[in-house]
Design an enzyme around this catalytic site. Structure first.
Site, PDB file in Angstrom:
ATOM      1  N   ASP A 165      27.135  58.710  64.563  1.00 58.41           N
ATOM      2  CA  ASP A 165      27.937  59.924  64.420  1.00 58.41           C
ATOM      3  C   ASP A 165      26.947  60.963  63.891  1.00 58.41           C
ATOM      4  O   ASP A 165      26.278  60.719  62.876  1.00 58.41           O
ATOM      5  CB  ASP A 165      29.056  59.658  63.398  1.00 58.41           C
ATOM      6  CG  ASP A 165      30.015  60.825  63.281  1.00 58.41           C
ATOM      7  OD1 ASP A 165      29.535  61.965  63.093  1.00 58.41           O
ATOM      8  OD2 ASP A 165      31.229  60.605  63.385  1.00 58.41           O
ATOM      9  N   SER A 166      26.856  62.105  64.540  1.00 58.37           N
ATOM     10  CA  SER A 166      25.768  63.030  64.176  1.00 58.37           C
ATOM     11  C   SER A 166      25.954  63.622  62.793  1.00 58.37           C
ATOM     12  O   SER A 166      25.055  64.283  62.283  1.00 58.37           O
ATOM     13  CB  SER A 166      25.618  64.135  65.214  1.00 58.37           C
ATOM     14  OG  SER A 166      26.566  65.148  65.037  1.00 58.37           O
ATOM     15  N   SER A 167      27.099  63.388  62.171  1.00 60.55           N
ATOM     16  CA  SER A 167      27.237  63.866  60.789  1.00 60.55           C
ATOM     17  C   SER A 167      26.293  63.096  59.869  1.00 60.55           C
ATOM     18  O   SER A 167      26.045  63.514  58.741  1.00 60.55           O
ATOM     19  CB  SER A 167      28.686  63.782  60.311  1.00 60.55           C
ATOM     20  OG  SER A 167      29.205  62.508  60.585  1.00 60.55           O
ATOM     21  N   THR A 177      28.612  66.453  68.314  1.00 64.45           N
ATOM     22  CA  THR A 177      28.670  67.919  68.239  1.00 64.45           C
ATOM     23  C   THR A 177      28.478  68.458  66.824  1.00 64.45           C
ATOM     24  O   THR A 177      28.074  69.601  66.654  1.00 64.45           O
ATOM     25  CB  THR A 177      30.014  68.461  68.779  1.00 64.45           C
ATOM     26  OG1 THR A 177      31.077  67.965  67.962  1.00 64.45           O
ATOM     27  CG2 THR A 177      30.222  68.061  70.222  1.00 64.45           C
ATOM     28  N   ASP A 178      28.784  67.627  65.813  1.00 63.23           N
ATOM     29  CA  ASP A 178      28.792  68.183  64.449  1.00 63.23           C
ATOM     30  C   ASP A 178      27.450  68.782  64.053  1.00 63.23           C
ATOM     31  O   ASP A 178      27.405  69.855  63.449  1.00 63.23           O
ATOM     32  CB  ASP A 178      29.209  67.111  63.434  1.00 63.23           C
ATOM     33  CG  ASP A 178      30.710  66.850  63.476  1.00 63.23           C
ATOM     34  OD1 ASP A 178      31.448  67.725  63.988  1.00 63.23           O
ATOM     35  OD2 ASP A 178      31.145  65.786  63.002  1.00 63.23           O
ATOM     36  N   GLN A 201      25.782  86.223  55.400  1.00 62.28           N
ATOM     37  CA  GLN A 201      26.851  85.246  55.590  1.00 62.28           C
ATOM     38  C   GLN A 201      27.911  85.756  56.568  1.00 62.28           C
ATOM     39  O   GLN A 201      28.858  85.044  56.885  1.00 62.28           O
ATOM     40  CB  GLN A 201      27.462  84.790  54.271  1.00 62.28           C
ATOM     41  CG  GLN A 201      27.835  85.867  53.302  1.00 62.28           C
ATOM     42  CD  GLN A 201      28.306  85.247  51.989  1.00 62.28           C
ATOM     43  OE1 GLN A 201      29.491  85.011  51.821  1.00 62.28           O
ATOM     44  NE2 GLN A 201      27.394  84.982  51.076  1.00 62.28           N
ATOM     45  N   CYS A 202      27.765  86.984  57.089  1.00 63.31           N
ATOM     46  CA  CYS A 202      28.599  87.404  58.220  1.00 63.31           C
ATOM     47  C   CYS A 202      28.246  86.520  59.412  1.00 63.31           C
ATOM     48  O   CYS A 202      27.074  86.207  59.612  1.00 63.31           O
ATOM     49  CB  CYS A 202      28.321  88.853  58.612  1.00 63.31           C
ATOM     50  SG  CYS A 202      28.755  90.054  57.372  1.00 63.31           S
TER      51      CYS A 202
HETATM   52  N1  ASP Z   1      31.473  63.488  64.397  1.00 60.15           N
HETATM   53  C1  ASP Z   1      31.083  63.544  65.793  1.00 60.15           C
HETATM   54  C2  ASP Z   1      29.581  63.641  65.845  1.00 60.15           C
HETATM   55  O1  ASP Z   1      29.046  64.667  65.542  1.00 60.15           O
HETATM   56  C3  ASP Z   1      31.723  64.713  66.420  1.00 60.15           C
HETATM   57  C4  ASP Z   1      31.414  64.934  67.871  1.00 60.15           C
HETATM   58  O2  ASP Z   1      30.546  64.362  68.471  1.00 60.15           O
HETATM   59  O3  ASP Z   1      32.116  65.785  68.450  1.00 60.15           O
HETATM   60  O4  ASP Z   1      28.918  62.693  66.196  1.00 60.15           O
END
Ligand code: ASP
Length: 344
Positions: free
Chosen positions: A61-63, A93-94, A282-283
């Site tokens: 998970d990219s988090s 996506t994170d 921060q805008c």
């Molecule tokens: N938590 C997921 C990730 O970043 C979210 C995603 O892929 O949309 O791996």
């Protein structure tokens, strides 16, 4: 026979499957992906470029990604570069915009497409965006005129180092607030907009820089977002933490900070210790111009560099990239001010 596209799968929602604790990286993504691509209408399937596939040893998970993951991926892409006509990275996506930004600095001078993509929904979920995004990424990765790290998402092509994740749920989840789209899928065909790619100085012969980010330790750069009433002592605590070598300051509007001599003193002391401090707004959109208001004059006097219209992702990955190299402080400051890959 043109060399095929190389796809590198790193994890993320697009490859996830439901498990006892919720969505987690699923198995055998290559077979699942090839099966899904075979469901495309025959003419569309036939016009897709061939690709070879590899997965990172432990899709995540990219988090959970760290600068060390950016480094590992940068090196892997550097190795695969010569054999492939284009590269595709499939990523959660994170932190996708962070990875794309870091890759842009690592793969400077890339003369081939490096396309990063992911999805908001798992591949097998009803109505998923995953297949469309992978298809788009493959089509853009087959465009030799694309010579930089880009993000293909929801039919759009964005400069990687200008992009941000903007929405928690929508399929159209990424924006490039201060730079126009590089291209779009128009009726399924990849279109690159003229004069938006990197200029000659920034592309051409690969001059990859693959420094050792791990050697920087676990907290080389901090990110400090101002809030009304922010005490100088807290900013000092961040900046005086051991091993901190640089900081991103997200300031007000066009480049303003509170008129607090103690705060400016903390910043000046940090610059004096050789830390690289950078300010952006921060805008969510627009550039800063340090010193247009009296409230911003102090930043320049404290040695804070302008991040202009860069994203936070682009600033922090650039700081990590520059701090990991054997440069002196003047060289780092100069290189920070230069646009290395169209990030400012
Ligand atoms: N938590 C997921 C990730 O970043 C979210 C995603 O892929 O949309 O791996």
């Amino acid at each position: 026979m043109p060399s095929p596209i190389r796809v590198i799968y790193t994890g993320g929602t697009l490859g996830m499957e439901p498990g006892p604790q919720g969505l987690a990286p699923g198995r055998d993504f290559e077979a699942r992906l090839r099966r899904a691509l075979d469901t495309l209408p025959p003419a569309r399937r036939a016009s897709l470029p061939d690709f070879t596939f590899e997965a990172t040893p432990q899709p995540i998970d990219s988090s959970a990604a760290t600068p060390s993951d950016w480094q590992t991926l940068g090196r892997r892409l550097g190795q695969a570069y010569d054999e492939a006509a284009g590269l595709v990275v499939l990523h959660g996506t994170d932190t996708l915009a962070w990875t794309a930004s870091s890759l842009a600095y690592q793969l400077q001078g890339a003369a081939k497409p490096v396309v990063v993509s992911g999805a908001m929904q798992p591949l097998e979920a009803p109505g998923s965006d995953a297949l469309g995004n992978v298809e788009g990424a493959l089509r853009f990765a087959a465009q030799p005129a694309l010579q930089e790290v880009a993000i293909a998402f929801a039919g759009k092509l964005l400069r990687g180092v200008r992009s941000r994740k903007w929405h928690t749920r929508d399929a159209d989840a990424f924006v490039s607030p201060n730079y126009p789209l590089l291209g779009e899928l128009v009726e399924g065909e990849p279109v690159l907009y003229p004069n938006r790619g990197l200029d000659e100085l920034q592309r051409g012969a690969p001059r990859f820089e693959l420094p050792d980010y791990q050697a920087l330790g676990d907290c080389p750069v901090v990110r400090i977002v101002l809030w009304p009433g922010i005490p100088a002592s807290l900013v000092a605590a961040w900046l005086e933490a051991p091993r901190v070598k640089g900081a991103l300051l997200e300031v007000w509007g066009g480049g303003n900070v509170p008129e607090d001599p103690a705060l400016l003193e903390v910043l000046a002391e940090a610059s004096g210790r050789g830390q690289l401090l950078v300010a952006i707004s921060q805008c969510p959109a627009g550039a800063i111009a340090i010193g247009s208001y009296a409230a911003g004059q102090g930043l320049a006097a404290a040695g804070v560099l302008s991040g202009d219209d860069m994203t936070p992702e682009a600033v922090i990955t650039k700081l990590v990239h520059l701090l990991a190299q054997p440069l002196d402080e003047t060289q780092r400051r100069e290189r920070f001010r230069d646009a290395l890959v169209g990030e400012r």
